[in-house]
Scaffold this active site. Structure first.
Site, PDB file in Angstrom:
ATOM      1  CG  ASP A  47      -7.047  -9.074  13.676  1.00  0.00           C
ATOM      2  OD1 ASP A  47      -7.959  -8.440  14.255  1.00  0.00           O
ATOM      3  OD2 ASP A  47      -5.843  -8.956  13.964  1.00  0.00           O
ATOM      4  CG  ASP A  53      -2.305  -0.512   0.900  1.00  0.00           C
ATOM      5  OD1 ASP A  53      -2.535  -0.871  -0.267  1.00  0.00           O
ATOM      6  OD2 ASP A  53      -3.155  -0.563   1.814  1.00  0.00           O
TER       7      ASP A  53
END
EC number: 2.4.1.12
Length: 1518
Positions: A330, A186
């Site tokens: 997560d 990114d």
């Protein structure tokens, strides 16, 4: 027992043989839980609870030595039982809502404790049965092995950090055509793209960085297609066998969406690196990955942790990709998949390793993000709500979410003692003993049980340090996220940083430094309060307890501060200690075999005997081969140091292949991290020692460190800006492994890339040891004050001559009642006084007052003085001398005419310290009169006035405070009628004397001098020897002393003597002003139980005005003398679970602008034990006006006060102390001082909730209130057994005892039965029995009357009798409330009674609801001394149990006899009492409940475990 059965299968075999194995497992669970809940709710005395706690703790320590899951489950049940008892006790016995501040603080602490208990329960639930899943084998046919995408997301991390992870992923032991490694960048950095090309990895970027890591992963899923995705954070380097050991479960279970493996960190975390003892403590994350996740796997609630995990593409795409609503994508992703019915798994094998956060501030930032994310999940997608989850999964998620709410409870626990030390608010209304026996076992069981469960994963007391390091940072995050869950963004945790030198990170610890400062101030306040402030016992104990609490809090906070002492980190490649066989080849081809000491990406240390100094600077080749792991390394290295058989080498990496080999050797070994849990099992004491060692490291001075330049550390110069790629979606496919070498060799543009490998990756030789400085933790003294020297004993020079001549006596102010110290006068309390008593039969002929003390030197001499008055008559003035503030001794003669019977000696202080305006509350306005000042009185006796109307004078003087003696003449001591009459008269005098000491020396002849009472048949009634004409009372001169008077109580028969005695004691006001009179009998009403005039009625509220006069409840001035309300109670009042009695108190303060009612208060105490303080502020306007209409207390301020039963005795006293403050009237405005404050006489005491029920024998009840004999005021259910022919000593003891009864009931003993010892055999005594006499005088009657006593008096010794059969078993297993008393059995009692008095209590042999109290001894004098002890308040605390031995002034108390009860209770309350007073039964019931629950839970967990792994026993021990 339980552990042995659980581990050996004995329970299973037994259940199978009995058929009970077919009983559903929920049956014992429900029965056990119900029994535990019942036992947990029973309230018992703290002393008995102490024995229960000892039993549970002992069982814990014994069972904890045995291994097995069954024992662990049982100990968890036992811990929950103990904790349940604690929390029930906290909720029902320790909460008082006295004011809004105390209420708020108490509720906050209770909520924190409820949170802690909930967390404990959830922890036990999570960790009850770690699944210990093993790897599942892969299919033998590799063609069936699936394709796997490996994602390495990155944003702003250094390339040097990512390279190792990518190279490790590329080296995974998996078919090359089915392994795709992608860098998800990114950051769009060209260097990353170029590295991916060189290494043969894939490279993916996207156009927009939406949703941080979750968005990055979702984009990658959209452009890849393998059925499984493996995610590694950019610092997590996998072992080569990662996929081989994990994919098997994903293939075996098609419903498995996720398999998570541990996050292992090969570099120390901030706690390990910065704390002195940190390297010997498991890493902070080990408990989660070593235990919690394994427990979650048992419940199919494994959390996805963002890395080191395998995800099934179908599952994650089925929920719309990785969750983006929270910053913890997560865990939220796993939750969403589990809601859809997907399963999860956890393999507790570290198959990858990464870097821990290097600095504390980074660790805090990471945990703040985790906390925000979990709280966001709780608010936005609460697992407790919605569909799709089983209850077990919901509880696991609840545990995870609630864990990050710890900040506020943790802070609450740390600062709770400040409420008492700084604010004076007692937020736990309990004695230190109760706190110790309830709270300490709760903590002990929790610590030891968790220590057993957590073992080598988390050491005791370190969770507190971890949480405290974060708590103050998380408080704001917790509150903000709860209120605004959508706030917050994903922050990347920086890793791989370096520190040129160590420093103290104030940014990371400044909140705790501030907190530590506050706690230090609280500690000083506590020490000051303990040492220098005067307190009663409970207040002192509260100070000690809260001070110890502060010390514990301070230890935790100091340890958390020590983490902020950052240590220098000069290696960007942390070393890993490992022993590997290597071969080192030098430039000459010489090969040296050796073993590594440690390795890193920068270099290694090799132990070899062939190392020589001449090798330094040369180049060698290091070879390592492991056929098992498929690793073959041959990489050049440069020699940095060679000595002591050790080569220190730095890798000389030439190309990417060398770098791959280094990564493979360091990280790729399948057993690289097998020792991640190689820590010694937890031992709480050792763990605590490590905490202290860490605190010592904070205080220890660190050796000076020379900072290293970055280039010295091998950190190359980085470009100011990185070259970025265009913002677009781009996918570079990975190059198959077989094609990588050709592609790499042909890429000439990457030839120079290896030059970018930092030289600092080499392993630096360690610096010489500079730790030769030793430090010793200073343990100062406890700041206890210096004990002042004892004042020298002062002889009062008492000259007490009994004669017609003048008698001179000197009395100190202490003798007059100043027992608390000097008389202190202040501006706001200018008046103090003492009572000076002159006997009624004497007049003062000369008096002198001698004063000493001090006057404030700041007073103006011309305007300040202390004026002394006696009965408002001027005596003298004490003037101020600023140069000599102390004065005395100064003497003043007092006019004898000023004296009456009871005299008021007053001291009035008038003081000014400035000429214009004076603040009455200024501390310099004071004067002190020493308590050793004295008054000397010379008196002579006066001619007595002999009239029956003056009775009880001259035999009793109400103004006398000293011991009163009323000689009694009994010509015939064996006459039962005369004894009853004399006892009646003695009880009358006892009623009049009340609290004063009183004795009745008995003789058969009239004494040589003084007054006396003569009782007998046909006694002379005048000087001429005239005989009575009927029941007669007469006062005659003592024939041996013309100043003495003899009161004759006589008649022609024994019956008439008793009539005369009754007339004397029941109608003395009708006798008239005559010297003698024939009297008539008095008819008496039938008495009822508990109607003694001394006792406060318990069937209705009682007005204060019924107990004392209104004047006794009033006082003048801003701080008037304390007001007291004495009252007597029957000591057998029993309330359910010790519920307090109520006092409705109304106080009145001056109206108008005089007193500042908001700051003024009244303090209420009971028996010198502080209860509560109340403001004098009036109620609100509406309430005030409504009270004027309907309330008799209009204008008064009302309060309801709880009177705890444990502070109530037979004789009680309520104390009211006003402390008023004047309104600030401005400068030079006179403040009125003649104000009055009072307690309304219509205030009430209410004892209606009490039941009459008591455990016996209990001599303290007898000593306090003559119970159980005082149950009937006239002693009509009491029999006194005396020797057949008592001597004068025994008779005197009998009369003293009757006086004691009269003082206890305020009613004459008109119904007592007196019988001889010989009568007992044929006429058994009725009611309660008093036995009085020596063992020789009583003969065999004593043994019969004391048949139920465990004691035997024989051969001038008292011993414990030999009990046979069931009685002996009862003695062995009885429950005792010893209260510090000796047990005659265990003490092997065999005491001589020579020169000793013996006081015995036992159950009556004739009636199980009746009692026997025996006064005996070697001689009548010892018995008499023992009876006199009942009138001595100093001796009352020693009169306890069922046996008291008095040797001289020493008392020894025993409690040996079984308990019996008197009185009655409703059935429901009787059952509650039984369980509450039999700790052994309670203990066994609790163990039975815990055992049943543990057995059922154990069987359920064991079965669920096998079901969880689909009948494949791959879990190890079950």
């Amino acid at each position: 027992m339980y552990g042995t059965w659980f581990t050996t299968g004995k329970v299973t075999d037994l259940l199978a043989r009995t058929g009970l194995d077919r009983v559903p497992v929920w049956v014992p669970v429900v029965l056990g839980v119900v029994l535990m809940a019942f036992v947990g709710s029973v309230r018992i005395d703290p002393a008995l609870q102490g024995w229960v706690s000892v039993g549970t703790v002992t069982l814990l320590l014994v069972l904890n030595r045995r291994r097995g899951r069954g024992i662990t489950v049982f100990l968890m049940m036992l811990s929950l039982l103990v904790s349940l008892r604690y929390i029930v006790w906290r909720l029902t016995a320790t909460v008082q809502f006295s004011n809004w501040l105390q209420t708020a603080l108490a509720v906050l602490l209770l909520l924190a404790e409820a949170y802690a208990l909930m967390t404990l329960c959830l922890s036990y639930f999570q960790m009850a049965w770690p699944l210990r899943r093993r790897e599942h084998p892969l299919p033998e046919d590799m063609a069936q092995w699936p394709s796997v995408d490996v994602f390495v997301p990155s944003y702003n991390e250094e390339l040097s950090l990512v390279r190792s992870t990518v190279l490790g992923a590329l080296d995974l032991d998996w078919p090359a055509d089915r392994l795709n490694v992608y860098i998800l960048d990114d950051g769009r950095r060209k260097a990353f793209h170029d590295f991916a090309v060189e290494a043969g990895a894939g490279y993916i970027i996207r156009a927009e960085n939406n949703h941080a890591k979750a968005g990055n992963l979702n984009h990658a899923l959209a452009v890849t297609d393998s059925p499984f995705a493996v995610i590694f954070d950019c610092d997590h380097v996998p072992t080569r066998g990662f996929l081989r050991r994990t994919i098997g479960w994903m293939m075996a279970d098609p419903n498995l969406a996720l398999l998570q493996t541990p996050h292992h960190f090969y570099a120390p975390d901030p706690f390990q690196r910065n704390l002195a003892g940190g390297m010997h403590v498991p890493p902070e994350g080990n408990m989660f990955y070593g235990l919690v996740q394994d427990g979650n796997d048992f419940w199919d609630a494994t959390f996805f942790c963002g890395s080191c995990a395998i995800i099934r593409r179908e599952a994650v795409m089925g929920i719309g990709g990785f969750a983006t609503e929270t910053v913890t994508e997560d865990a939220h992703t796993a939750l969403k998949m589990q809601r859809r019915g997907w399963g999860t798994a956890y393999l507790r094998e570290p198959l990858a390793a990464g870097l821990a956060t290097e600095r504390l501030i980074l660790h805090i930032g990471q945990r703040v993000r985790w906390a925000r994310g979990m709280i966001q999940i709780m608010r936005l997608d609460n697992p407790m709500l919605g569909a799709g989850l089983r209850w077990e999964q919901r509880l696991c998620y609840l545990s995870a979410m609630s864990h990050f709410l710890f900040a506020i409870p943790r802070l609450t626990f740390l600062v709770s003692p400040l409420a008492f030390l700084f604010l004076g608010q007692n937020i736990i209304a309990a004695s230190p003993l109760a706190i110790s026996v309830y709270a300490l076992p709760h903590i002990f069981h929790s610590v030891i049980t968790l220590s057993r469960i957590e073992g080598r994963w988390r050491y005791s007391f370190w969770s507190e340090i971890y949480e405290t390091s974060l708590a103050l940072f998380l408080v704001r995050i917790t509150i903000v996220t709860l209120l605004q869950p959508h706030k917050g963004k994903f922050n990347v945790t920086d890793k791989g940083g370096l520190l040129a030198r160590g420093y103290f990170d104030w940014d990371a610890v400044y909140p705790n430094v501030i907190l530590a400062g506050v706690l230090c101030a609280a500690l000083l306040r506590g020490v000051f309060g303990i040492v220098w402030q005067f307190h009663d016992r409970l207040a002192l104990q509260s100070f000690i307890l809260n001070t110890l609490w502060v010390v514990i809090s301070l230890i935790i906070v100091l340890a958390s501060i020590a983490v902020g002492r950052e240590t220098r980190q000069t290696r960007n490649a942390p070393r890993v200690s490992v022993r590997l066989p290597v071969v080192v080849t030098d430039a000459h081809g010489r090969q040296m075999e050796g073993h590594t000491h440690d390795i890193s990406l920068g270099g290694l240390a090799v132990g070899t005997r062939l190392a020589t100094p001449d090798m330094v600077g040369g180049e060698v080749t290091v070879r390592y081969d492991s056929a098992r792991d498929g690793i073959h390394v041959g990489v050049p290295a440069r020699v940095l140091d060679a000595r002591d058989g050790t080569l220190r080498l730095r890798w000389a990496v030439r190309d990417l292949e060398d770098e791959r080999q280094v990564v493979s050797m360091v990280f790729g070994r399948n057993d690289a991290w097998a020792g991640w849990a190689d820590f010694a099992p937890d031992r709480p004491l050792r763990s605590l020692a490590m905490v202290f060692r860490s605190i010592g490291g904070l205080l220890r001075r660190r050796p000076a460190e020379a900072p290293r330049a970055l280039h010295e550390m091998g950190e190359g110069e980085l470009p100011a800006t990185e070259e970025k790629l265009e913002k677009q979606s781009f996918v570079l496919k990975p190059v198959p492994r077989s094609a990588r070498h050709g592609a790499t060799a042909s890429a000439a543009l990457f030839v120079a890339f290896t030059a970018l490998v930092p030289a600092a990756m080499a392993q630096e030789a360690p610096s010489p040891d500079q730790s030769g400085v030793t430090a010793e933790t200073p343990f100062g003294d406890s700041n206890t004050g210096v004990v002042p020297d004892a004042l020298p004993a002062i002889d009062p020079a008492v000259a007490d001559r009994i004669s017609d001549a003048e008698v001179t006596r000197t009395l100190t102010f202490r003798n007059l009642g100043a027992t608390t110290g000097p008389l202190t006068l202040r501006g706001y309390s200018p008046l103090q006084g003492l009572d000076v008593v002159v006997p009624a039969n004497r007049v003062v002929t000369h008096a002198q007052l001698t004063l000493s003390g001090a006057l404030s030197p700041s007073l103006l001499p011309e305007a300040s003085a202390v004026t002394v008055t006696l009965n408002e008559q001027y005596v003298g003035t004490l003037k101020v001398d600023p140069q000599h503030p102390q004065f005395g001794p100064v003497s003043f003669d007092i006019d004898p005419l000023y004296f009456t019977g009871d005299n008021k000696l007053n001291f009035h202080f008038a003081g000014e310290y400035r000429r214009d305006c004076n603040d009455l509350f200024n501390e310099i306005l004071w004067a002190r009169i020493s308590d050793m000042s004295r008054i000397t009185l010379t008196t002579v006796r006066i001619t007595p006035e002999r009239k029956l109307s003056r009775l009880p004078a001259p035999f009793f003087d109400p103004n006398q405070r000293s011991t009163l003696r009323v000689p009694v003449v009994l010509p015939a001591t064996g006459d039962r009628g005369a004894l009853r009459a004399a006892g009646l008269v003695a009880s009358w005098f006892g009623r009049i004397a009340d609290f004063r000491k009183l004795s009745f020396p008995v003789s058969t002849t009239i004494p040589a001098s003084g007054n006396a009472v003569e009782v007998g048949v046909n006694l002379p009634v005048d000087a001429e020897g005239g005989r009575p004409a009927g029941p007669m009372l007469a006062e005659v001169a003592n024939p041996n002393d013309r100043w003495g008077t003899v009161l004759v109580v006589t008649g022609r028969t024994a019956q008439e003597v008793e009539v005369a005695a009754r007339a004397l004691v029941f109608s003395p006001d009708t006798l008239g002003g005559v010297a003698s009179k024939v009297v008539s009998d008095v008819s008496l009403e039938t008495r009822h139980p508990y109607d003694a005039p001394a006792f406060v009625p318990t069937d209705r509220p009682v007005r204060f005005g019924e107990l004392v006069g209104a004047a006794d409840l009033q006082g003048g001035g801003f701080a008037p003398a304390g007001m007291t309300l004495p009252f007597h109670l029957p000591p057998d009042l029993y309330t359910w679970r010790g519920r307090p009695f109520l006092m409705n108190m109304w106080v009145r303060a001056p109206g108008g602008p005089v007193v500042d009612l908001e700051t003024s208060r009244v303090d209420v105490s009971l028996n010198n034990n502080y209860l509560q303080s109340y403001t004098l502020s009036p109620p609100g306007l509406w309430r005030k006006w409504s009270e004027r209409l309907v309330n008799q207390h209009a204008g008064a301020v009302g309060h309801v006060t709880a009177l705890p039963p444990w502070l109530l005795f037979g004789q009680n006293q309520l104390q009211f102390n006003f402390d008023a403050r004047p309104i600030d009237r401005g400068a030079c405005r006179r403040t009125p001082g003649d104000i009055h404050m009072s307690v309304d006489s219509d205030s009430t005491l209410d004892f209606r909730r009490g039941y009459h029920f008591a455990e016996m024998p209990n001599l303290s009840y007898f000593a306090e209130a003559a119970f159980p004999f005082s149950r009937m005021a006239d002693l009509s259910e009491t029999t006194v057994v005396l020797p057949d022919h008592p001597d004068t000593g025994t008779t005197g003891a009998f009369l003293d005892l009757m006086g004691f009864f009269g003082a206890s009931t305020w009613y004459p003993a008109a119904g007592v039965t007196v019988m001889g010892a010989d009568e007992v055999a044929h006429t058994p005594p009725k009611g309660d029995i008093v036995v009085l006499g020596t063992a020789a005088q009583l003969g065999g009657a004593a043994s019969g009357l004391l048949a139920r006593s465990p004691y035997v008096i024989h051969d001038r010794h008292i011993t414990v009798g030999q009990r046979m059969g069931l009685q002996g078993i009862w003695y062995l297993f009885q429950d005792h409330d010893h209260a510090g008393l000796k047990d005659g059995v265990t003490a092997n009692l065999n005491a001589p009674i020579a020169e000793a008095g013996v006081l015995l209590a036992a159950q009556s042999p004739y009636d199980s609801q009746r009692s026997v109290v025996a006064f005996t001894g070697d001689t009548p004098e010892r018995i008499h001394d023992l009876v006199l002890s009942l009138r001595n308040k100093g001796d009352l605390p020693s009169l306890q149990g069922d046996l008291v031995l008095k040797n001289g002034d020493r008392f020894t108390s025993y409690r040996t006899a079984p308990v019996y009860t008197v009185g009655s209770l409703p059935l429901w309350l009787r059952l509650d009492w039984f369980l509450g007073h039999h700790p052994s039964a309670l203990y066994l019931a609790g163990l039975a409940g815990a055992g049943l629950a543990a057995l059922g839970v154990w069987a359920w967990l064991r079965g669920w475990s096998r079901k969880r792994i689909a009948r494949d026993d791959l879990t190890g021990e079950l």
